[in-house]
Design a protein around this motif. Sequence first.
Motif, PDB file in Angstrom:
ATOM      1  N   TYR A   1      29.264  34.804  24.127  1.00  0.00           N
ATOM      2  CA  TYR A   1      30.492  35.173  24.311  1.00  0.00           C
ATOM      3  C   TYR A   1      30.813  36.738  24.741  1.00  0.00           C
ATOM      4  O   TYR A   1      31.818  37.230  24.359  1.00  0.00           O
ATOM      5  N   THR A   2      29.952  37.196  25.377  1.00  0.00           N
ATOM      6  CA  THR A   2      29.941  38.604  26.017  1.00  0.00           C
ATOM      7  C   THR A   2      29.627  38.616  27.629  1.00  0.00           C
ATOM      8  O   THR A   2      29.150  37.431  28.142  1.00  0.00           O
TER       9      THR A   2
ATOM     10  N   LEU B   1      26.276  42.172  23.479  1.00  0.00           N
ATOM     11  CA  LEU B   1      27.211  42.694  22.222  1.00  0.00           C
ATOM     12  C   LEU B   1      26.978  44.371  22.286  1.00  0.00           C
ATOM     13  O   LEU B   1      25.746  44.902  22.383  1.00  0.00           O
TER      14      LEU B   1
ATOM     15  N   ASP C   1      34.274  43.214  21.676  1.00  0.00           N
ATOM     16  CA  ASP C   1      34.371  42.136  20.449  1.00  0.00           C
ATOM     17  C   ASP C   1      35.620  41.430  20.274  1.00  0.00           C
ATOM     18  O   ASP C   1      35.796  40.462  19.734  1.00  0.00           O
TER      19      ASP C   1
ATOM     20  N   SER D   1      35.801  38.674  22.755  1.00  0.00           N
ATOM     21  CA  SER D   1      34.446  37.836  22.433  1.00  0.00           C
ATOM     22  C   SER D   1      34.780  36.877  21.258  1.00  0.00           C
ATOM     23  O   SER D   1      34.449  35.686  21.176  1.00  0.00           O
TER      24      SER D   1
ATOM     25  N   TRP E   1      27.494  35.065  18.682  1.00  0.00           N
ATOM     26  CA  TRP E   1      27.937  36.242  19.423  1.00  0.00           C
ATOM     27  C   TRP E   1      27.050  37.569  18.721  1.00  0.00           C
ATOM     28  O   TRP E   1      26.556  38.525  19.557  1.00  0.00           O
TER      29      TRP E   1
ATOM     30  N   ALA F   1      35.270  32.758  21.090  1.00  0.00           N
ATOM     31  CA  ALA F   1      34.431  31.857  20.036  1.00  0.00           C
ATOM     32  C   ALA F   1      35.488  30.730  19.624  1.00  0.00           C
ATOM     33  O   ALA F   1      35.261  29.758  19.389  1.00  0.00           O
TER      34      ALA F   1
ATOM     35  N   ARG G   1      29.766  30.196  15.390  1.00  0.00           N
ATOM     36  CA  ARG G   1      29.631  30.741  16.874  1.00  0.00           C
ATOM     37  C   ARG G   1      30.009  32.448  16.645  1.00  0.00           C
ATOM     38  O   ARG G   1      29.401  33.183  17.681  1.00  0.00           O
TER      39      ARG G   1
END
Length: 261
Positions: free
Chosen positions: A85-86, A90, A49, A52, A79, A56, A75
């Motif tokens: 964005y991973t 997640l 995270d 990530s 996520w 973002a 954003r």
Amino acid sequence: MANVRDCIYGQAVGDALGVPFEFRGRDTFECTGMVGFGTHGQPAGTWSDDTSMALAICDSYRELGCIDTDDIRTRFLAWYRDGAYTCDGLFDIGNATAQALIAGHGLSGERDNGNGSLMRTVPLALFDVTDDEVRAVSAITHAHPTSTEACVQMVHVAKALVDGMSVGDAVAMGGVDAGKPRGSISSGGYVLHTYEAALWCLANTSSYAECVLTAVNLGDDTDTTAAVAGALAGIVYGFDGIPSSWVDALRGKDVIEACLP
């Protein structure tokens, strides 16, 4: 001069090094390189995270050319809800971050000062941002002044490093005593502990690899300490200073590249 790529890859590699060891006690393990599984059961080279959320922010700035907290929050929700964005979904999120995203506003209690906003802060030093904009980005999830001001100070330190200030002077400017013994450096999830630990690691090492391994081996919140320290070390040593074998092992490089301004 350092660029966003130096910083983000520095962060992502440090983060991925720390992921397998998160929550493990100091001196109960030794991280010497990129390995997989461990705490979260993720393949080697998987970032968390920490990276990530930084991506973002970068992606928002890349698209809009300015700080727009509503867009950044959108954003973050993509996520959180959809795995944007991973690397492949997640697998870790802080309680305060999740609560804030669900509530639609940052948490501002004294006990809401985890490191969940500091972990995404360093790349802001590479953008044209004001202190109030840094505070606002923190306050999307972490709105207490302890957190917002830690983020502002970290950006000041990172900007000084970008501008060529020596590590020693930048760390001192940031209010951290680089001479403190390792045993007095805390590496848990409290924002001010992460702030101090990351700068301490940078000040007491002389290469990217040494910095991030020192951060991971402090134990406990290994991925976040190493992500923040790695972002700073990426600025100092550059992308070429990151061991190529670690970059090669890093997953999700296509995701990272797509977010870089």
